[in-house]
Design a protein around this motif. Structure first.
Motif, PDB file in Angstrom:
ATOM      1  N   ASP A  40       4.550   1.469 -19.215  1.00  0.00           N
ATOM      2  CA  ASP A  40       5.120   1.048 -17.931  1.00  0.00           C
ATOM      3  C   ASP A  40       4.136   0.259 -17.062  1.00  0.00           C
ATOM      4  O   ASP A  40       4.372   0.053 -15.880  1.00  0.00           O
ATOM      5  CB  ASP A  40       5.659   2.242 -17.139  1.00  0.00           C
ATOM      6  CG  ASP A  40       6.776   1.854 -16.179  1.00  0.00           C
ATOM      7  OD1 ASP A  40       7.653   1.081 -16.590  1.00  0.00           O
ATOM      8  OD2 ASP A  40       6.763   2.319 -15.024  1.00  0.00           O
ATOM      9  N   SER A  41       3.015  -0.177 -17.640  1.00  0.00           N
ATOM     10  CA  SER A  41       2.098  -0.987 -16.848  1.00  0.00           C
ATOM     11  C   SER A  41       2.738  -2.337 -16.557  1.00  0.00           C
ATOM     12  O   SER A  41       3.464  -2.894 -17.386  1.00  0.00           O
ATOM     13  CB  SER A  41       0.769  -1.171 -17.576  1.00  0.00           C
ATOM     14  OG  SER A  41       0.952  -1.916 -18.772  1.00  0.00           O
ATOM     15  N   HIS A  42       2.454  -2.867 -15.361  1.00  0.00           N
ATOM     16  CA  HIS A  42       3.051  -4.118 -14.904  1.00  0.00           C
ATOM     17  C   HIS A  42       2.100  -5.278 -15.176  1.00  0.00           C
ATOM     18  O   HIS A  42       1.024  -5.350 -14.576  1.00  0.00           O
ATOM     19  CB  HIS A  42       3.360  -4.037 -13.408  1.00  0.00           C
ATOM     20  CG  HIS A  42       4.558  -3.188 -13.084  1.00  0.00           C
ATOM     21  ND1 HIS A  42       4.764  -1.948 -13.632  1.00  0.00           N
ATOM     22  CD2 HIS A  42       5.634  -3.440 -12.270  1.00  0.00           C
ATOM     23  CE1 HIS A  42       5.907  -1.451 -13.161  1.00  0.00           C
ATOM     24  NE2 HIS A  42       6.447  -2.327 -12.349  1.00  0.00           N
ATOM     25  N   ASP A 190      -1.139  -6.806  -8.869  1.00  0.00           N
ATOM     26  CA  ASP A 190      -2.492  -6.601  -9.366  1.00  0.00           C
ATOM     27  C   ASP A 190      -3.133  -7.895  -9.840  1.00  0.00           C
ATOM     28  O   ASP A 190      -2.525  -8.611 -10.655  1.00  0.00           O
ATOM     29  CB  ASP A 190      -2.445  -5.599 -10.522  1.00  0.00           C
ATOM     30  CG  ASP A 190      -3.816  -5.172 -10.982  1.00  0.00           C
ATOM     31  OD1 ASP A 190      -4.589  -4.700 -10.117  1.00  0.00           O
ATOM     32  OD2 ASP A 190      -4.109  -5.312 -12.182  1.00  0.00           O
ATOM     33  N   PRO A 191      -4.342  -8.220  -9.338  1.00  0.00           N
ATOM     34  CA  PRO A 191      -5.085  -7.569  -8.265  1.00  0.00           C
ATOM     35  C   PRO A 191      -4.924  -8.334  -6.964  1.00  0.00           C
ATOM     36  O   PRO A 191      -4.579  -9.515  -6.968  1.00  0.00           O
ATOM     37  CB  PRO A 191      -6.520  -7.664  -8.774  1.00  0.00           C
ATOM     38  CG  PRO A 191      -6.545  -9.008  -9.471  1.00  0.00           C
ATOM     39  CD  PRO A 191      -5.179  -9.194 -10.078  1.00  0.00           C
ATOM     40  N   GLY A 212       0.351   0.760  -9.905  1.00  0.00           N
ATOM     41  CA  GLY A 212      -0.959   0.451 -10.460  1.00  0.00           C
ATOM     42  C   GLY A 212      -1.659  -0.744  -9.851  1.00  0.00           C
ATOM     43  O   GLY A 212      -2.818  -1.019 -10.207  1.00  0.00           O
ATOM     44  N   ALA A 213      -1.017  -1.461  -8.949  1.00  0.00           N
ATOM     45  CA  ALA A 213      -1.642  -2.644  -8.351  1.00  0.00           C
ATOM     46  C   ALA A 213      -2.885  -2.243  -7.565  1.00  0.00           C
ATOM     47  O   ALA A 213      -2.890  -1.244  -6.843  1.00  0.00           O
ATOM     48  CB  ALA A 213      -0.650  -3.362  -7.437  1.00  0.00           C
ATOM     49  N   ALA A 238      -2.405   1.361  -6.206  1.00  0.00           N
ATOM     50  CA  ALA A 238      -1.271   1.563  -5.298  1.00  0.00           C
ATOM     51  C   ALA A 238      -1.077   3.041  -4.994  1.00  0.00           C
ATOM     52  O   ALA A 238      -0.792   3.414  -3.843  1.00  0.00           O
ATOM     53  CB  ALA A 238      -0.009   0.980  -5.933  1.00  0.00           C
ATOM     54  N   GLU A 239      -1.236   3.883  -5.994  1.00  0.00           N
ATOM     55  CA  GLU A 239      -1.035   5.313  -5.808  1.00  0.00           C
ATOM     56  C   GLU A 239      -2.096   5.892  -4.863  1.00  0.00           C
ATOM     57  O   GLU A 239      -1.782   6.721  -3.988  1.00  0.00           O
ATOM     58  CB  GLU A 239      -1.075   6.015  -7.164  1.00  0.00           C
ATOM     59  CG  GLU A 239       0.072   5.650  -8.093  1.00  0.00           C
ATOM     60  CD  GLU A 239      -0.019   4.252  -8.710  1.00  0.00           C
ATOM     61  OE1 GLU A 239       0.991   3.759  -9.221  1.00  0.00           O
ATOM     62  OE2 GLU A 239      -1.131   3.650  -8.684  1.00  0.00           O
ATOM     63  N   PHE A 240      -3.329   5.473  -5.009  1.00  0.00           N
ATOM     64  CA  PHE A 240      -4.419   5.875  -4.125  1.00  0.00           C
ATOM     65  C   PHE A 240      -4.136   5.405  -2.698  1.00  0.00           C
ATOM     66  O   PHE A 240      -4.311   6.144  -1.724  1.00  0.00           O
ATOM     67  CB  PHE A 240      -5.719   5.269  -4.656  1.00  0.00           C
ATOM     68  CG  PHE A 240      -6.942   5.536  -3.816  1.00  0.00           C
ATOM     69  CD1 PHE A 240      -7.749   6.629  -4.074  1.00  0.00           C
ATOM     70  CD2 PHE A 240      -7.300   4.673  -2.791  1.00  0.00           C
ATOM     71  CE1 PHE A 240      -8.889   6.868  -3.312  1.00  0.00           C
ATOM     72  CE2 PHE A 240      -8.428   4.898  -2.024  1.00  0.00           C
ATOM     73  CZ  PHE A 240      -9.233   6.009  -2.278  1.00  0.00           C
TER      74      PHE A 240
END
Length: 560
Positions: A40-42, A190-191, A212-213, A238-240
């Motif tokens: 599922d990585s973008h 990203d990024p 994940g971005a 993004a989650e952080f």
């Protein structure tokens, strides 16, 4: 729009996923908008792909922007800068690292500026700054929401200080959109680093990040080399950033277009007016069934009563939750976002408790921290900018009384909200749905209309707290509840509440859906009446309302 340079060879059948290193079928990868079916990585999209993914079909029309100085420093490293530009244009088919277009999104006219990392790392140079500024100026002139899709390594070194100035140039362009009340949204891919991250990428009304971005001012390598710190897992992802209050939401690429349609749709006012629910509330205390104040307190605390999320789901449409204070954290006890009430866009803010022990713990038992009040303030300012009525739903024992909260300025955060609400130029309707505890509740209740549910309570302190202080006996809480006059009928008599929302027989916890339906009727009536008022009338009425509390009527008249 033609898709240029997808990053995979036309003759390639299989490829290695950049995220998990799995072998994946190229056509499947492309059909999934470059999202890995395994992890599922973008993956990266080109600027034309971004525009094609987001806008209505065949609606994109490129924007023209002024020519810029092509090589302001006459810069050469291992190659002359003009040669690097020519090579980037040849490889990508783009003139620069951003593509800007007019178009429609779900039928709503918008402007989109989409960056392309393939072009010199999506770096911010004078041409990119000019293009983004032009996009903002078109959005301003035509009052279209502006959507910025970012992907950048930072300012373009080959243009030196001229590139740095683009941060100020683009930021000023977005400030003008703030002044004009035009919605701005950034989509972080990203990024996104450096000058772009520290200017237009993070100064929009709403910040959406893809899973994940990575977003930050200084990249991980720079941080490690400069200060030698070991970075935590997931740093700058993004989650952080969601956990630390920087972004409003994380949105999967497959859902991004729909999420943006809902957001830009909040700027469209419906033609049809509200229906008027004339019998939605009680305004005469005598019309309420008599009840012991302590029994009202107990009823207000029942875990089966509808929470803010329950009321939002049943009374509003199209709720889009926004997260974070843009400073340090996202408080789970405070809920905020944009929604529709009978088709009319509104901002909704409320405290959230829960029905179970796990839910209560997850939402800090409904007691907001300073980041919660600052998140609320951010959405209040957005409502003022967009001209949206505000609805607040209050059910809290009070603001969180912890060491961290005091370190983060709990008193200051509450004080700022009180002042902000007092001068807000849009209608504000506050509803005490359960407990209204002290200043933590008042920070959402400086309103044009203050409504209270029939079994809700509102007080300067909890009955137990009052009993412990004044009677030195927490068991005297029923006596304190009577003395404090915390119940709806008393609050109506005192003029603290304007009206009481009836509850189903036995209380809101017995029939939650019916209770929410009654709340919806009351909100429709209040918002319908207040939408006809001018900003100056709203402010003047709000001032007079709170100016009068505690002052004898005759003395108040003499002081005016």
């Amino acid at each position: 729009m033609t898709i240029l340079d997808t990053g995979t060879s036309a003759g390639t059948t299989w490829m290695v996923c950049p995220g998990c290193a799995a072998m994946i079928y190229v056509k499947r990868y492309e059909r999934g908008d470059r999202v890995c079916p395994e992890c599922d990585s973008h993956g990266m999209l080109t600027a034309p792909q971004r525009i094609e993914l987001l806008l209505d079909q065949d609606s994109a029309v490129p924007l023209a922007y002024a020519a810029t100085v092509p090589d302001p420093l006459i810069f050469t490293d291992s190659r002359p800068y003009p040669d690097r530009l020519a090579d980037a244009r040849r490889r990508t088919g783009l003139d620069e690292a951003v593509a800007c277009v007019r178009g429609t999104l779900g039928g709503v006219p918008v402007v989109v500026a989409a960056m392309d990392f393939r072009f010199l790392g999506g770096s911010l140079g004078s041409a990119v700054g000019e293009a983004v500024t032009t996009a903002a100026e078109v959005a301003l002139a035509e009052r279209r929401p502006l959507i910025l899709v970012t992907a950048s390594g930072g300012a373009r070194m080959q243009e030196g200080i001229v590139a740095l100035m683009q941060m100020a140039k683009t930021s000023d362009a977005l400030r003008r959109l703030d002044d004009a009340g035009v919605l701005t949204v950034s989509v972080i891919t990203d990024p996104t680093y450096g000058g772009v991250a520290a200017s237009y990428a993070t100064s929009t009304d709403v910040i959406i990040a893809e899973p994940g971005a990575r977003l930050g001012f200084a990249g991980p390598r720079v941080i490690r080399q400069t200060i030698g710190q070991t970075l935590p897992a997931g740093f700058q992802t993004a989650e952080f950033l969601l956990e630390h209050g920087v972004v409003d939401m994380i949105c999967h690429r497959s859902a991004l277009r729909d999420r943006l349609i809902r957001l830009v749709g909040m700027t469209v006012r419906p033609a049809r007016p509200y229906a008027n629910d004339a019998e939605a509330v009680f305004t005469d205390p005598a019309a309420l069934a008599p009840a012991d104040p302590w029994e009202r307190v107990r009823a207000a605390r029942r875990l089966g009563r509808p929470t803010t999320f329950d009321h939002i789901a049943g009374a509003f449409e199209e709720f889009v939750e926004l997260h974070g204070d843009r400073l340090a954290a996202d408080c789970p006890a405070m809920v905020a976002g944009l929604a529709r009430l009978d088709g009319v866009p509104v901002a909704v803010i409320g405290t959230q408790k829960g029905h179970t022990a796990a839910e209560l713990a997850a939402h800090n038992f409904g007691m907001p921290t300073p980041p919660g009040y600052r998140k609320a303030a951010r959405v209040l300012r957005l409502a003022a900018k967009l001209g949206l009525p505000v609805v607040t739903l209050i059910d809290t024992a009070g603001a969180y009384p912890g060491i961290t909260a005091e370190e983060q300025g709990q008193a200051v955060a509450i004080a700022e909200n009180l002042k902000l609400l007092a001068g807000l130029p849009v209608p504000v309707v506050a509803v005490i749905t359960g407990e209204g505890g002290s200043g933590g509740a008042l920070a959402l209740a400086v309103a044009d209309r203050v409504l209270i549910c029939e079994n809700a309570v509102y007080s300067v302190i909890s009955p137990e707290g009052c009993a412990s202080i004044l009677w030195q006996d927490a068991a005297a809480a029923p006596r304190a509840a009577q003395a404090l006059r915390v119940d709806a009928a008393a609050l109506l008599e005192l003029g603290i509440a304007d009206a009481v929302i009836p509850e189903p027989e036995g209380g809101a916890d017995r029939q939650p859906a019916a209770a929410t339906a009654l709340l919806r009727r009351a909100l429709r009536q209040a918002v319908h009446e207040l939408r006809a008022w001018s900003a100056s009338d709203l402010r003047a009425h709000r001032h007079a309302r709170f100016r009068a509390f505690g002052v004898a009527r005759n003395d108040l008249q003499e002081n005016r």
